[in-house]
Design an enzyme around this catalytic site. Structure first.
Site, PDB file in Angstrom:
ATOM      1  N   ASN A 183     -14.913   5.572   5.378  1.00 24.26           N
ATOM      2  CA  ASN A 183     -16.636   5.539   5.230  1.00 24.26           C
ATOM      3  C   ASN A 183     -17.487   5.592   6.261  1.00 24.26           C
ATOM      4  OD1 ASN A 183     -17.145   6.361   2.505  1.00 24.26           O
ATOM      5  ND2 ASN A 183     -15.846   4.853   2.244  1.00 24.26           N
ATOM      6  N   GLU A 242      -4.786   6.313  -5.328  1.00 24.61           N
ATOM      7  CA  GLU A 242      -2.879   5.485  -6.348  1.00 24.61           C
ATOM      8  C   GLU A 242      -3.183   5.912  -7.380  1.00 24.61           C
ATOM      9  OE1 GLU A 242      -2.660   2.070  -3.369  1.00 24.61           O
ATOM     10  OE2 GLU A 242      -4.897   1.921  -3.166  1.00 24.61           O
ATOM     11  N   HIS A 280       0.853  -0.935   0.377  1.00 24.57           N
ATOM     12  CA  HIS A 280       0.188   0.055  -0.297  1.00 24.57           C
ATOM     13  C   HIS A 280       1.211   1.023  -0.070  1.00 24.57           C
ATOM     14  CE1 HIS A 280      -3.373  -2.175   2.190  1.00 24.57           C
ATOM     15  NE2 HIS A 280      -3.518  -2.102   1.072  1.00 24.57           N
TER      16      HIS A 280
HETATM   17  P1  AMP Z   1     -10.900  -1.024  -0.328  1.00 22.93           P
HETATM   18  O1  AMP Z   1     -10.078  -2.019  -0.248  1.00 22.93           O
HETATM   19  O2  AMP Z   1      -9.848   0.419  -0.218  1.00 22.93           O
HETATM   20  O3  AMP Z   1     -11.835  -1.016  -1.313  1.00 22.93           O
HETATM   21  O4  AMP Z   1     -11.996  -0.901   0.712  1.00 22.93           O
HETATM   22  C1  AMP Z   1     -12.761  -1.730   0.932  1.00 22.93           C
HETATM   23  C2  AMP Z   1     -13.723  -1.978   2.579  1.00 22.93           C
HETATM   24  O5  AMP Z   1     -14.801  -0.678   2.400  1.00 22.93           O
HETATM   25  C3  AMP Z   1     -15.213  -3.220   2.170  1.00 22.93           C
HETATM   26  O6  AMP Z   1     -14.822  -3.971   3.457  1.00 22.93           O
HETATM   27  C4  AMP Z   1     -16.375  -2.274   2.336  1.00 22.93           C
HETATM   28  O7  AMP Z   1     -17.165  -3.005   3.159  1.00 22.93           O
HETATM   29  C5  AMP Z   1     -15.599  -0.799   3.093  1.00 22.93           C
HETATM   30  N1  AMP Z   1     -16.853   0.301   3.298  1.00 22.93           N
HETATM   31  C6  AMP Z   1     -17.453   0.754   1.871  1.00 22.93           C
HETATM   32  N2  AMP Z   1     -18.074   1.397   2.264  1.00 22.93           N
HETATM   33  C7  AMP Z   1     -18.788   1.693   3.863  1.00 22.93           C
HETATM   34  C8  AMP Z   1     -18.767   2.257   4.680  1.00 22.93           C
HETATM   35  N3  AMP Z   1     -20.173   2.809   4.201  1.00 22.93           N
HETATM   36  N4  AMP Z   1     -19.063   1.242   6.163  1.00 22.93           N
HETATM   37  C9  AMP Z   1     -17.926   0.396   6.500  1.00 22.93           C
HETATM   38  N5  AMP Z   1     -17.312  -0.173   5.656  1.00 22.93           N
HETATM   39  C10 AMP Z   1     -17.447   0.634   4.710  1.00 22.93           C
END
Ligand code: AMP
Length: 398
Positions: free
Chosen positions: A337, A385, A182
């Site tokens: 989020n 990114e 990352h």
């Molecule tokens: P990423 O790997 O950065 O794309 O993040 C994916 C994660 O973000 C998943 O586990 C989603 O559940 C979480 N996510 C997206 N929106 C929300 C939200 N509103 N509340 C909690 N988790 C979220």
């Protein structure tokens, strides 16, 4: 200048075309199921609010790239009239080993070095290389290509942070050490945090907390990474969506012997069946966990509590490693989020001068969620990114 950004996986390919004058995304999309039946391209043109799905066989990544280039130049949903408008291509490359501490122009020598790093990332580096070769085939050898490595930002870690307590020869002979991942995200949000604070990144101690499906924390001193939670592979650190994170390594032979598991079996369990999904039995998606926990599911509650607790432990130890922290930055899917997770991570750190304004924390976007009497700033900054890859690419081809 327009930069084409590519993130090639083994059977997928994500792309963005970015206009560097405005830093706006002109087009983006995803090729799925490359080399498998049912290949599909989803192409978006944000300016026209258009999304097209094209289902057509893609035998390999060269087919996929050709379809994407056709989509980019298409009369209806395209965004450029000719491929000559693309100045350069930037690739996300997962592993740069100890060879690459920054982004680099791709040459035959660089391709060989990326191939040499494949033993550290057998699923990713070969796919990244296929993406690089596919561009060469589709656009010719003259188009400048740049590799941006997930590991590069962490190459500044001191030896006491990146070495494991194994016999030294495994480092010397096999390069077994912490690499961290990352890196592009940690570098991007630490630089953005400095902008938000109106200071130079070289003057700041920052902890970047990237919480998504995969999660990692980094300690950034004066713009340089001094420690990070992921390790030799992205399995280390806090528990994640489906990855177990750091566990007592002695558990591995115990389970292998008891259940007659192979190395691949246990690797699969630790990478795909563990983490908050394995603990909760509900999902790896934090939205599902929030919902289940609110409905009284105790294991979903436990999974969330473990995730926040383990993240907090990294933040606190990095505050010590940095000798004090000016800003904590939350980013990625969960970090951007989930107000609950952010609050849970910093809760109880008031004694260290870290205090969140829980009302301000309820919003989304780039926000300062610091309480008025906090010594340390707490920020939420969306990661980008692709833009970081495009910026590095533009810089290197100028
Ligand atoms: P990423 O790997 O950065 O794309 O993040 C994916 C994660 O973000 C998943 O586990 C989603 O559940 C979480 N996510 C997206 N929106 C929300 C939200 N509103 N509340 C909690 N988790 C979220």
């Amino acid at each position: 200048m327009k930069i084409f950004v590519i993130n090639a996986g083994s059977s997928s390919l994500k792309y963005q075309l970015i206009d560097m004058e405005t830093e706006k995304v002109m087009a983006k999309g995803l090729c799925e199921r490359i080399g498998i039946e049912g290949s599909k391209l989803t192409h978006k043109n944000p300016a026209k609010d258009l999304e097209v799905k094209i289902e057509k066989p893609m035998e390999n990544h060269t087919d996929a790239i050709k379809m994407v280039l056709d989509a980019l130049t298409d009369g209806k949903h395209g965004v450029i009239s000719s491929l000559s408008e693309i100045s350069a291509v930037g690739h996300r490359v997962v592993h740069g080993g100890e060879t690459f501490s920054k982004s680099t122009l791709i040459t035959e020598e660089v391709k060989k070095a990326i191939e040499d790093c494949s033993e550290f990332a057998p699923l990713h580096n070969p796919a990244n290389l296929i993406g690089i070769n596919a561009i060469e085939q589709a656009m010719g050898k003259d188009i400048p290509q740049v590799a941006v490595f997930d590991t590069a930002f962490h190459q500044t870690m001191p030896k006491e942070a990146f070495m494991y307590g194994l016999p030294y020869e495994y480092y010397e002979k096999d390069k077994i050490r912490r690499y961290g991942f990352h890196g592009t995200s940690h570098r991007f949000v630490s630089a953005e945090a400095a902008k938000v604070l109106g200071k130079k990144v070289t003057e700041l101690n920052i902890i970047t907390v990237h919480l998504g499906n995969g999660s990692s924390v980094a300690a950034v001193k004066g713009g340089k990474c001094i420690d990070t939670s992921m390790g030799f592979t992205p399995l280390a650190g806090m528990l994640m969506g489906t990855r177990c994170g750091c566990i007592d390594p002695a558990i591995i032979p115990v389970l292998m012997n008891k259940y007659n598991l192979s190395a691949d079996d246990i690797n699969n369990i630790m990478n795909k069946k563990s983490g908050v999904a394995g603990i909760s039995g509900v999902s790896s998606d934090f939205r599902d966990l929030d919902k289940a926990a609110a409905e009284g599911n105790e294991r979903a509650r436990l999974a969330l509590d473990m995730f926040m607790y383990q993240t907090k432990a990294y933040v606190a130890s990095y505050a010590a490693a940095l000798g004090g922290v000016d800003a904590i930055v939350f980013t990625a899917g969960v970090g951007e989020n989930s107000p609950e997770v952010r609050e849970g991570v910093v809760k109880g750190m008031e004694f260290m001068g870290i205090k969140m304004d829980t009302e301000k924390n309820k919003v989304r976007g780039t926000v300062d969620v610091t309480a008025a009497d906090s010594k340390t700033k707490i920020l939420v900054i969306p990661t980008n990114e692709e833009l970081m890859i495009a910026k590095d690419t533009a810089e290197l081809v100028k």
